[in-house]
Every structure is written in structure tokens, then in C-alpha cells.
Motif scaffolding. Sequence first.
Motif, PDB file in Angstrom:
ATOM      1  N   THR A 103      -4.593  -3.606  -7.577  1.00 61.58           N
ATOM      2  CA  THR A 103      -4.620  -2.774  -8.774  1.00 61.58           C
ATOM      3  C   THR A 103      -3.414  -3.131  -9.639  1.00 61.58           C
ATOM      4  O   THR A 103      -2.281  -3.117  -9.169  1.00 61.58           O
ATOM      5  CB  THR A 103      -4.581  -1.290  -8.413  1.00 61.58           C
ATOM      6  OG1 THR A 103      -5.701  -0.990  -7.567  1.00 61.58           O
ATOM      7  CG2 THR A 103      -4.645  -0.419  -9.659  1.00 61.58           C
ATOM      8  N   VAL A 104      -3.693  -3.439 -10.899  1.00 61.22           N
ATOM      9  CA  VAL A 104      -2.644  -3.783 -11.855  1.00 61.22           C
ATOM     10  C   VAL A 104      -2.731  -2.795 -13.019  1.00 61.22           C
ATOM     11  O   VAL A 104      -3.716  -2.781 -13.754  1.00 61.22           O
ATOM     12  CB  VAL A 104      -2.799  -5.224 -12.372  1.00 61.22           C
ATOM     13  CG1 VAL A 104      -1.651  -5.575 -13.335  1.00 61.22           C
ATOM     14  CG2 VAL A 104      -2.835  -6.215 -11.219  1.00 61.22           C
ATOM     15  N   GLY A 105      -1.734  -1.947 -13.136  1.00 58.79           N
ATOM     16  CA  GLY A 105      -1.730  -0.988 -14.234  1.00 58.79           C
ATOM     17  C   GLY A 105      -2.920  -0.059 -14.240  1.00 58.79           C
ATOM     18  O   GLY A 105      -3.403   0.339 -15.300  1.00 58.79           O
ATOM     19  N   GLY A 106      -3.445   0.259 -13.084  1.00 61.39           N
ATOM     20  CA  GLY A 106      -4.571   1.182 -12.994  1.00 61.39           C
ATOM     21  C   GLY A 106      -5.938   0.536 -12.991  1.00 61.39           C
ATOM     22  O   GLY A 106      -6.948   1.225 -12.858  1.00 61.39           O
ATOM     23  N   THR A 107      -6.012  -0.778 -13.109  1.00 62.51           N
ATOM     24  CA  THR A 107      -7.291  -1.486 -13.120  1.00 62.51           C
ATOM     25  C   THR A 107      -7.390  -2.398 -11.907  1.00 62.51           C
ATOM     26  O   THR A 107      -6.498  -3.223 -11.659  1.00 62.51           O
ATOM     27  CB  THR A 107      -7.449  -2.319 -14.407  1.00 62.51           C
ATOM     28  OG1 THR A 107      -7.340  -1.464 -15.537  1.00 62.51           O
ATOM     29  CG2 THR A 107      -8.797  -3.018 -14.428  1.00 62.51           C
TER      30      THR A 107
END
Length: 453
Positions: free
Chosen positions: A62-66
Motif C-alpha cells: 500500500t502506497v499512500g492508501g492505494t
Amino acid sequence: MTAPANAREALALVTDDFTELPAAEGPYEGDGPLGWPGHGRARAEAAARSGASESVVCGTGTVGGTRTVLVSFEFGFLGGSIGEATGARVAAAHAHARAHRLPVTVLLATGGSRMQEGMRALVQLQRLAGESALTRAAGLPQLAVLRDPTTGGGWATLGAGSDVVLALPGAQVGFAGARVRPRDADPAAYTAESQFAHGHVDAVVPPGELRAVLGRWLALLTRPAGGPVPPPYALGGTAPSATGREAVARSRRPERPRADRYLAEVFTERAELSGDRAGGTDPGVRCGFGRLPDGRTAAYAAQCGTATRPAGFRTAARLVRLAGRLGIPVLTLIDTPGAANDAEAERAGAGPAIAELFGAVAEARVPVTALLIGEGGSGGALALAAPGRTWATPDAYFSVIAPELAAAVLKRPPEEVDVTADRLRLRPDDLVELGVVRGVVGAPPAGPPGGAH
């Protein structure tokens, strides 16, 4: 924060919850497909030094919520070279992304194809390109982060072939690696900064900012708005122009609201593309993706009041095509005296570039909304207009040719420019009557900013 030294550090730079996918290939046997003497031993030594079993580590995080599929290259394993096992792992990662509807993010650091595996290694580039094409056809975004170094086939497929390309400062980036370039080659040409300046990289991002920047891109590219973008409100004067000459004069006022003000009014957050991927950039055209007040994403291509250069038209076409693949509606802002017409613009392919943008808008698979916010100079402006979905602000004009040029073509004296402007019927109200635009937008309502209407 310093640049990551290996694949795991690169992953830790952008995510805290990486989960590795199982290896897609079987055990490596002997000295490989060519029987290259000592290759098996070299692989074993590389694995012992780097702690990696191959030149790439694949998984999800997960990167920044995505959530995204992550492919991170290990340069410490045989220079991050691409071999058969590399191709198998990257192909499996793309298949996982398509099966689970996830974007793909590649953290590149590679010296190119693995020489010791010969053509069996080189053809992996076709395999990677094919997997990328399947993921593109599935409507999933692909992003690349270029680390040091990114050269050879890895740059020419997974790097340059991505939808959005970010790079770390000072990274060596180029198709030719350091040992195969001409001796007199300028080393500055093979840097992330040079690739950015020439339109091949979208942004050079410091390591400490990478997680936030990458997270912003992933969020924007995976949350499309539903339906067309409403045209923005007029931010300048709202009274109609009495004459054609007045309309032209109002559109040329230095204090008239320009693209940046409209973009700030419409979007709460933005991320911009840079460059046409053909060697050029145009600072007079802003292209990117932005967050609307409802949290969803729209794309934008905005002229900034200057003569649009071929790179600007190509960048806008790139934006429209990418938005179409991802199902993201597009807003264009029209404001140019016309296409650049100097000799350099002709050598750079002004005609083909304009044709490319006309085609991209005509073939767009998502709704395109256009707003004329200033000068609408001939075909260079019309290329950004949306057939049937173009509006105008009151302080704008749209014309087949500028009135001064029209008078010159018709061999009329300068004092007849005003009469010529009226005869061209270029005022916003005239454009509505002629059926060229759908309407003239009004001022925003009282209260807090509300973006488009």
C-alpha cells in the motif's frame, strides 16, 4: 533521506506492508541456456552478496492508501540484469495485477539484458512489453520510478513504457549504459534531469518525497470521476462584449484570469505530466490529473496563453489517450493566440502534432469538456475543443484567424481591423448563435469556492 541502495530499501521507501509474491520460475540449472562458463557460480555468489534470488523482487503493498503491485529491481544481483527468471517474475506480477485490478509500480535499477543468457534474455523485453500491453488494455495504470542506474532494455520497456515516469535525483538514465556509449558522449545527457528536460520523465523526485508523490499519483489514477466534468465558472468579467474588437482586447488583458487560476478553482490537488515522450516540452501547456471536490479524479489539458508548440500538442494528446484508457473524464482550457509558427516549430512537426491531438480528442473514450477562457486562435485552439461540449467565458474570443492577420490576408489597411473583427463574429455570444459553443458560463455563486458547475 538518501537514495535506496537495493531492492528492499526501495520498497521500504514507499510502503510499510510489502508482501512478496511467490517466485514464478523453477530452480535455475547449471550455467544457463548458453552454458556460459561460470554463470551458475556467479549467480550463487550474487545471491549470497545481495540476499536476493533474482534481479527482481515482486509483491504487493500500500502506497499512500492505494494498493499496488510492486516490482523492485536488485542491482546487486548481476547488475539488475534482465534474464529469463526476471521475465517470469515480472510477467507473474502483471498477471496478479490484472487478476486483482491493481496498478503496477516498478522501482527500476538495471543495467539491461543479461549477456550470459544471450538472446533468451533479450527476448524477455518482448515478453515484458506484451505483459505491459495486456495491463494497459485492462485499464490499469503503470508507474515507474527510475533509480540509479536505469539503462538498456529495462529503461526501454518497463521505464519509458509506463504511463507516469518518476526519477530519483542524479540517477543515470539512458538506453546506452556507461560502458557502451561513444567515448565523447556528454555524460549529462544520460541523467534523470536531462531526461526530464527533454520530455521523457514526468518529475525528478527526492527520496524523502517519493512516498507522498507516488501515493498521490496512484490515488488520482485509480479513482475516476463519473460522467463529464462540468464547465468551470467564469473568473473574470461577466458582461458580454459589445464588439468583436472589444472581445479580442478583453482576452488579451494581462490581468485576465489564466489557466492556473481556473485549475486552482476546479481541483483541490493536482499531479502533472511533463513532456511529449518525443524530446520536447512546452511550459505553455499544463497537463495532468486533479482531484475534484468530491474526491474523484478528472484529467486536464490547459493552454496558458502562449503560442502552443508541437510538444504541447503531443503532451495534450498523451494526456487524453491516457485518461481514456483509465476511464477518467477530461477538462481542457483553451487559451492561445494560435499554434507556434516559427521555423523550429515546423521542423518539430507542428502539423503532425496538431493532427495527433485532433485525433486523440475525436477518438476519446471518455467525455471531454472544453472551456474557452481567453484567446481562441484558429486550429491551434480548436485542437483542444470538444465537439458538442465546448463553452466560453465572457472575456474570450474564438476565430478562424486573428483579426489583424485576417485584415493582412485580405489586404485591408490597419484601420479596418476592428471592422474585420466584427465580421468574423468571434464574440462568445456570436459563437453560441453559430453553434460553435454550447453556452457562455457565468460567475460563481456567492459563498465558498465550489469548483465547476
